[in-house]
Write a protein that holds these residues in place. Structure first.
Motif, PDB file in Angstrom:
ATOM      1  N   TYR A   1      14.090  24.901 -26.919  1.00  0.00           N
ATOM      2  CA  TYR A   1      13.123  26.068 -26.795  1.00  0.00           C
ATOM      3  C   TYR A   1      12.365  26.471 -28.156  1.00  0.00           C
ATOM      4  O   TYR A   1      12.795  25.980 -29.281  1.00  0.00           O
ATOM      5  CB  TYR A   1      14.108  27.232 -26.607  1.00  0.00           C
TER       6      TYR A   1
ATOM      7  N   PHE B   1      16.867  32.632 -27.427  1.00  0.00           N
ATOM      8  CA  PHE B   1      16.854  32.807 -26.041  1.00  0.00           C
ATOM      9  C   PHE B   1      17.866  34.139 -25.584  1.00  0.00           C
ATOM     10  O   PHE B   1      18.700  34.152 -26.305  1.00  0.00           O
ATOM     11  CB  PHE B   1      16.715  31.782 -25.235  1.00  0.00           C
TER      12      PHE B   1
ATOM     13  N   MET C   1      18.635  32.518 -20.354  1.00  0.00           N
ATOM     14  CA  MET C   1      18.004  31.413 -20.831  1.00  0.00           C
ATOM     15  C   MET C   1      16.283  31.693 -20.803  1.00  0.00           C
ATOM     16  O   MET C   1      15.535  30.878 -20.526  1.00  0.00           O
ATOM     17  CB  MET C   1      18.370  30.153 -20.118  1.00  0.00           C
TER      18      MET C   1
ATOM     19  N   GLY D   1      25.728  23.206 -22.357  1.00  0.00           N
ATOM     20  CA  GLY D   1      25.590  23.883 -21.075  1.00  0.00           C
ATOM     21  C   GLY D   1      26.540  23.300 -20.184  1.00  0.00           C
ATOM     22  O   GLY D   1      27.518  22.735 -20.652  1.00  0.00           O
TER      23      GLY D   1
ATOM     24  N   ILE E   1      21.121  23.062 -25.383  1.00  0.00           N
ATOM     25  CA  ILE E   1      19.763  24.022 -25.398  1.00  0.00           C
ATOM     26  C   ILE E   1      20.003  24.302 -26.841  1.00  0.00           C
ATOM     27  O   ILE E   1      20.925  25.183 -27.205  1.00  0.00           O
ATOM     28  CB  ILE E   1      19.706  25.000 -24.397  1.00  0.00           C
TER      29      ILE E   1
END
Length: 255
Positions: A108, A112, A116, A132, A141
């Protein structure tokens, strides 16, 4: 919201097709990457010259086994290198290591929230990375901002990328509980648990310089103190010699 969910689903589908036809690991380390490592990765700079080729080889191996994709952001060479370094650093003391519980990393552009989301300014966006679960099982992530800050700030004892890969290492025995059975010899499990609980009490009693997040659970303690170990080893050895020795045995079993 729905667009982002659709976008993530599309990226996950990309993971699947990548693994159906992924290429062999690259054999040659790009010359320009050496400069990026020297500039951004202190762990690499501090390695003896004779060990640096092995580190570069392990980077190529990881990148050959793991899909990296950006969510509303383009992946740069520096992004790939920092993610790979985050993976290699904690296991460099082992002659061979594969993250069998990871297929891909989603990057990303920024921090976040628990949903997400990273574009909604009304949300509390303070998550820099996560391993995850559920439909994101075997995915990681990461926030680009958090990833780069972890390598650029060499004095804060924190590194988000290393933190999340230590969670993956912890998870490889089937349980993310702060007891990395794949790394610890059986004889060290009880001493490690006792030392962990003692150290967490010190954190929660404001009697430790270890980041407070490490006092929230065993899993977070292991990840936080591992960041400290790789980012500021001399300081950890000075302030927490027992922890340093235990982590030294854990991450460098042949040392």
């Amino acid at each position: 919201m729905y667009f982002l969910i659709f976008l993530i689903a599309a990226v996950l589908a990309g993971f699947y097709f990548y693994y159906k036809s992924r290429p062999e690991t690259a054999k040659i380390f790009p010359a320009e990457w050496e400069g990026l490592l020297q500039e951004h990765v202190r762990f690499y700079r501090n390695l003896p010259k004779e060990k640096q080729p092995e580190f570069r080889k392990r980077i190529l191996q990881f990148l050959g086994e793991t899909y990296i994709d950006g969510v509303e952001t383009e992946i740069t060479d520096l992004d790939k290198l920092l993610i790979a370094c985050s993976a290699v650093i904690p296991v460099f003391g082992f002659t061979e290591w594969h993250y069998f519980n990871l297929t891909g990393v989603l990057l990303y552009p920024d921090y976040f929230d628990e949903d997400m989301q990273f574009a909604d300014t009304d949300k509390d966006r303070n998550i820099g990375g996560l391993v995850g679960s559920g439909r994101f099982e075997r995915k990681m992530i990461l926030s680009r901002r958090a990833l780069r800050q972890g390598f650029d700030n060499t004095t804060d004892k924190s590194n988000t990328g290393i933190h999340e890969f230590v969670h993956l290492i912890d998870k490889m025995d089937g349980s993310t509980d702060g007891i990395p059975e794949d790394l610890l010899g059986h004889q060290y499990v009880i001493p490690w648990v006792n030392l962990m609980h003692k150290s967490m009490e010190e954190i929660n009693d404001d009697e430790s310089d270890i980041r407070k997040y490490g006092g929230t659970s065993q899993a977070e303690f292991f990840a936080v103190v591992s960041e400290y170990f790789f980012e500021r080893p001399d300081l950890l050895k000075n302030k927490h010699p027992e922890l340093f020795e235990m982590l030294q045995s854990c991450f460098y079993p042949k040392a």
